[in-house]
Design a protein around this motif. Sequence first.
Motif, mmCIF file in Angstrom:
data_model
loop_
_atom_site.group_PDB
_atom_site.id
_atom_site.type_symbol
_atom_site.label_atom_id
_atom_site.label_comp_id
_atom_site.label_asym_id
_atom_site.label_seq_id
_atom_site.Cartn_x
_atom_site.Cartn_y
_atom_site.Cartn_z
ATOM 1 N N PRO A 1 0.866 -1.181 0.000
ATOM 2 C CA PRO A 1 0.000 0.000 0.000
ATOM 3 C C PRO A 1 0.902 1.230 0.000
ATOM 4 O O PRO A 1 2.101 1.141 0.301
ATOM 5 C CB PRO A 1 -0.772 -0.105 1.318
ATOM 6 N N ARG A 2 0.406 2.379 -0.307
ATOM 7 C CA ARG A 2 1.209 3.596 -0.328
ATOM 8 C C ARG A 2 1.776 3.873 1.057
ATOM 9 O O ARG A 2 1.060 3.801 2.036
ATOM 10 C CB ARG A 2 0.365 4.786 -0.787
ATOM 11 N N GLY A 3 3.078 4.133 1.127
ATOM 12 C CA GLY A 3 3.682 4.459 2.412
ATOM 13 C C GLY A 3 4.699 3.438 2.837
ATOM 14 O O GLY A 3 4.404 2.262 2.955
ATOM 15 N N TYR B 1 4.469 0.482 5.803
ATOM 16 C CA TYR B 1 3.658 -0.729 5.724
ATOM 17 C C TYR B 1 4.502 -1.962 5.444
ATOM 18 O O TYR B 1 4.113 -3.060 5.773
ATOM 19 C CB TYR B 1 2.595 -0.600 4.641
ATOM 20 N N TYR C 1 6.715 -4.440 2.567
ATOM 21 C CA TYR C 1 6.410 -5.085 1.294
ATOM 22 C C TYR C 1 5.904 -6.505 1.512
ATOM 23 O O TYR C 1 6.334 -7.190 2.445
ATOM 24 C CB TYR C 1 7.673 -5.199 0.436
#
Lengths: 112, 114
Positions: B96-98, B101, B103
């Motif tokens: 998700p973007r950011g 979080y 991979y």
Amino acid sequence: TQLLEQSPQFLSIQEGENLTVYCNSSSVFSSLQWYRQEPGEGPVLLVTVVTGGEVKKLKRLTFQFGDARKDSSLHITAAQPGDTGLYLCAGASSTSYDKVIFGPGTSLSVIP
Amino acid sequence: GAGVSQSPSNKVTEKGKDVELRCDPISGHTALYWYRQSLGQGLEFLIYFQGNSAPDKSGLPSDRFSAERTGGSVSTLTIQRTQQEDSAVYLCASSPRGQNYGYTFGSGTRLTVV
């Protein structure tokens, strides 16, 4: 260029022993992740640390982010054969928001 | 799907042939990454897609390598005129973007050029 170093490169220990692996850089990272990779599989995220000095525990694994956010350590207590694998640290670049930089890894073998 | 899916899991090709490697990321993950891992080594960044933005191709080792991501989902990494030094495990990850979080990686495609 931000680079991550890991030590030791290889580690072979007996079941039940304790160990620590290190991840170091001359650069500051906004966050740092630890992954474990088993043969034939992709890396699996273990933890993300964000705050300088932060300590996180995951069962027998303890992760610490250095106060200056340039280094991190992973300590395993009473290692078990299931802990065997390649441990990778990855730093989130302060200049590239979504792209992390991976270290070369520490290959751990725990002998029963 | 529940995880990142890569196909094929193994690919043996003759030197000079073209190959295509496929990655199906986790639904809803806007970021997709390709990495290369040689035997016993760390991960070498290849390319990164984020939403509809232009991809970050800074890690591609030569112009024989290219990748596309269709509809913001499935990605294909293409290697033209394969060489023996291209032999490695190619890993795909999505996120998700950011960066906090982390991979989620697929199991990889092991490419062997003979």
